[in-house]
Design a protein around this motif. Structure first.
Motif, PDB file in Angstrom:
ATOM      1  N   PRO A  69      10.367 -26.305  -1.251  1.00 47.29           N
ATOM      2  CA  PRO A  69      11.638 -25.583  -1.415  1.00 47.29           C
ATOM      3  C   PRO A  69      12.329 -25.358  -0.067  1.00 47.29           C
ATOM      4  O   PRO A  69      11.678 -25.163   0.954  1.00 47.29           O
ATOM      5  N   THR A  70      13.651 -25.395  -0.095  1.00 47.71           N
ATOM      6  CA  THR A  70      14.419 -25.228   1.149  1.00 47.71           C
ATOM      7  C   THR A  70      15.142 -23.886   1.207  1.00 47.71           C
ATOM      8  O   THR A  70      15.845 -23.628   2.177  1.00 47.71           O
ATOM      9  N   SER A  71      14.951 -23.040   0.208  1.00 44.02           N
ATOM     10  CA  SER A  71      15.613 -21.743   0.234  1.00 44.02           C
ATOM     11  C   SER A  71      15.073 -20.906   1.399  1.00 44.02           C
ATOM     12  O   SER A  71      13.876 -20.894   1.664  1.00 44.02           O
ATOM     13  N   GLY A  72      15.969 -20.256   2.113  1.00 34.19           N
ATOM     14  CA  GLY A  72      15.577 -19.425   3.244  1.00 34.19           C
ATOM     15  C   GLY A  72      15.366 -20.194   4.538  1.00 34.19           C
ATOM     16  O   GLY A  72      15.061 -19.607   5.565  1.00 34.19           O
ATOM     17  N   VAL A  73      15.517 -21.510   4.505  1.00 34.05           N
ATOM     18  CA  VAL A  73      15.346 -22.339   5.695  1.00 34.05           C
ATOM     19  C   VAL A  73      16.737 -22.701   6.206  1.00 34.05           C
ATOM     20  O   VAL A  73      17.598 -23.112   5.434  1.00 34.05           O
ATOM     21  N   PRO A  74      17.003 -22.560   7.515  1.00 36.39           N
ATOM     22  CA  PRO A  74      18.340 -22.884   8.018  1.00 36.39           C
ATOM     23  C   PRO A  74      18.644 -24.376   7.915  1.00 36.39           C
ATOM     24  O   PRO A  74      17.733 -25.210   7.888  1.00 36.39           O
ATOM     25  N   ARG A  75      19.933 -24.715   7.832  1.00 29.69           N
ATOM     26  CA  ARG A  75      20.361 -26.116   7.832  1.00 29.69           C
ATOM     27  C   ARG A  75      20.102 -26.698   9.218  1.00 29.69           C
ATOM     28  O   ARG A  75      20.175 -25.993  10.227  1.00 29.69           O
ATOM     29  N   ILE A  76      19.817 -27.993   9.269  1.00 31.71           N
ATOM     30  CA  ILE A  76      19.611 -28.648  10.561  1.00 31.71           C
ATOM     31  C   ILE A  76      20.936 -28.637  11.338  1.00 31.71           C
ATOM     32  O   ILE A  76      21.997 -28.845  10.756  1.00 31.71           O
ATOM     33  N   PRO A  77      20.887 -28.337  12.638  1.00 30.68           N
ATOM     34  CA  PRO A  77      22.116 -28.338  13.432  1.00 30.68           C
ATOM     35  C   PRO A  77      22.776 -29.724  13.400  1.00 30.68           C
ATOM     36  O   PRO A  77      22.093 -30.741  13.390  1.00 30.68           O
ATOM     37  N   CYS A  78      24.074 -29.752  13.370  1.00 32.59           N
ATOM     38  CA  CYS A  78      24.859 -30.999  13.396  1.00 32.59           C
ATOM     39  C   CYS A  78      24.554 -31.903  12.207  1.00 32.59           C
ATOM     40  O   CYS A  78      24.616 -33.132  12.322  1.00 32.59           O
ATOM     41  N   GLU A  79      24.239 -31.343  11.074  1.00 29.31           N
ATOM     42  CA  GLU A  79      23.917 -32.141   9.885  1.00 29.31           C
ATOM     43  C   GLU A  79      25.072 -33.086   9.537  1.00 29.31           C
ATOM     44  O   GLU A  79      24.844 -34.211   9.073  1.00 29.31           O
ATOM     45  N   ARG A  80      26.289 -32.666   9.766  1.00 27.97           N
ATOM     46  CA  ARG A  80      27.448 -33.513   9.453  1.00 27.97           C
ATOM     47  C   ARG A  80      27.399 -34.848  10.195  1.00 27.97           C
ATOM     48  O   ARG A  80      27.851 -35.861   9.687  1.00 27.97           O
ATOM     49  N   LEU A  81      26.838 -34.849  11.406  1.00 28.02           N
ATOM     50  CA  LEU A  81      26.713 -36.115  12.145  1.00 28.02           C
ATOM     51  C   LEU A  81      25.804 -37.086  11.415  1.00 28.02           C
ATOM     52  O   LEU A  81      26.065 -38.283  11.378  1.00 28.02           O
TER      53      LEU A  81
END
Length: 85
Positions: A69-81
């Protein structure tokens, strides 16, 4: 050591299988940098670009992917790249 063995011996691991993720699904990723582990959520669509970037220039020690599960885990920085946005 031939090229395929070099790639297989790299510090790149799939953990608990991520092969069957749906579009729009998230994957949990652990990035090892200087002996420390950082966990993030990343869009499944971005995983291929993250791996390709890492293969071009090994900017961290290892990358692990989880279907946890990914709830509570921050998004990876610069995911848009990595999404190509």
């Amino acid at each position: 050591m031939n090229r395929s063995n070099e790639e297989n011996s790299a510090d790149f691991r799939y953990v608990r299988g991520v092969a069957t993720t749906e579009d729009g699904a998230d994957v949990r990723v652990r990035i090892w940098l200087s002996g420390r582990a950082f966990e993030y959520a990343i869009a499944a669509a971005a995983v291929g670009n993250l791996v390709a970037d890492w293969k071009r220039q090994r900017w961290c020690g290892a990358i692990e992917f989880f279907s946890a599960p990914t709830s509570g885990v921050p998004r990876i920085p610069c995911e848009r790249l990595y999404l190509g946005s």
